[in-house]
Scaffold this motif. Structure first.
Motif, PDB file in Angstrom:
ATOM      1  N   VAL A  69      18.496 -10.133  -1.392  1.00 32.82           N
ATOM      2  CA  VAL A  69      18.704  -8.761  -0.925  1.00 32.82           C
ATOM      3  C   VAL A  69      20.170  -8.373  -1.040  1.00 32.82           C
ATOM      4  O   VAL A  69      20.503  -7.194  -1.020  1.00 32.82           O
ATOM      5  N   VAL A 100      14.620 -11.429   2.031  1.00 37.50           N
ATOM      6  CA  VAL A 100      14.405 -10.247   2.858  1.00 37.50           C
ATOM      7  C   VAL A 100      15.611 -10.086   3.776  1.00 37.50           C
ATOM      8  O   VAL A 100      16.377 -11.029   3.983  1.00 37.50           O
ATOM      9  N   HIS A 119       8.784  -2.874  -5.558  1.00 36.88           N
ATOM     10  CA  HIS A 119       9.871  -3.763  -6.011  1.00 36.88           C
ATOM     11  C   HIS A 119      10.597  -4.428  -4.852  1.00 36.88           C
ATOM     12  O   HIS A 119      11.821  -4.481  -4.810  1.00 36.88           O
ATOM     13  N   GLU A 120       9.831  -4.935  -3.874  1.00 35.73           N
ATOM     14  CA  GLU A 120      10.468  -5.653  -2.780  1.00 35.73           C
ATOM     15  C   GLU A 120       9.590  -6.796  -2.294  1.00 35.73           C
ATOM     16  O   GLU A 120       8.378  -6.784  -2.474  1.00 35.73           O
ATOM     17  N   ASN A 121      10.257  -7.775  -1.691  1.00 37.68           N
ATOM     18  CA  ASN A 121       9.579  -8.930  -1.116  1.00 37.68           C
ATOM     19  C   ASN A 121       9.388  -8.723   0.374  1.00 37.68           C
ATOM     20  O   ASN A 121      10.250  -8.132   1.039  1.00 37.68           O
ATOM     21  N   GLN A 122       8.290  -9.240   0.896  1.00 45.45           N
ATOM     22  CA  GLN A 122       8.051  -9.266   2.330  1.00 45.45           C
ATOM     23  C   GLN A 122       7.652 -10.677   2.718  1.00 45.45           C
ATOM     24  O   GLN A 122       6.863 -11.303   2.017  1.00 45.45           O
TER      25      GLN A 122
END
Length: 162
Positions: A69, A100, A119-122
């Motif tokens: 991030v 994250v 386009h993001e990780n959780q």
């Protein structure tokens, strides 16, 4: 599951039996393919560490999913990618603590889900189960509609529909 070897020479291929065509995806291992065969998630070495990559076989594009991030690639090794049947979600295991914004300092692997549209990780794993630390592993059900988070003892702790 977190092989930090930088000397792997494995290659990922996709075979289309209907067209009698084999396509090289790239150097790596542990592939998972979407239901329509368009997307392939796999593990490959970059910056001397195992990271998760996604290849779009229609466009030829490849990119890392395990990005920090802050900037660049994540600070820990990743493994075991599992892609949903429609190719939108890719679950994977990672030791990184910078995938994250809410950092994780328990020094254990967690399961993350990358959303290809956002386009993001959780982070999806729970860090404590029944009072004990776990090293969860993502799995896809037969229909590809759920990502299962299973503990090493084989017990499913969490299932999410995608």
């Amino acid at each position: 599951p977190f092989d930090r070897s930088t000397t792997r020479t494995s290659q990922v291929f996709v075979r289309d039996n209907a067209l009698n065509l084999t396509t090289l995806v790239g150097a790596g291992w542990g592939p998972s393919i979407s239901g329509d065969g368009r997307y392939v998630a796999f593990v490959a070495i970059s910056n001397r560490m195992a990271h998760i990559f996604l290849a779009d076989l229609r466009t030829g594009a490849k990119h890392a999913l395990t990005k920090s991030v802050r900037r660049g690639l994540a600070n820990g090794a990743s493994a075991n990618p599992v892609i949903s049947s429609d190719g939108r979600f890719i679950a994977f295991q990672s030791e990184a603590n910078d995938l994250v914004a809410a950092e994780d300092f328990n020094l254990l692997a967690d399961v993350f889900v990358f959303d290809r549209l956002d386009h993001e990780n959780q982070r999806r794993s729970r860090r404590r189960v029944d009072g004990a630390e776990q090293r969860p592993v993502p799995r896809r059900n037969r229909l590809g509609h759920r990502i299962l988070v299973a503990a090493p003892d084989g017990c499913v702790r969490q299932a999410e529909r995608f």
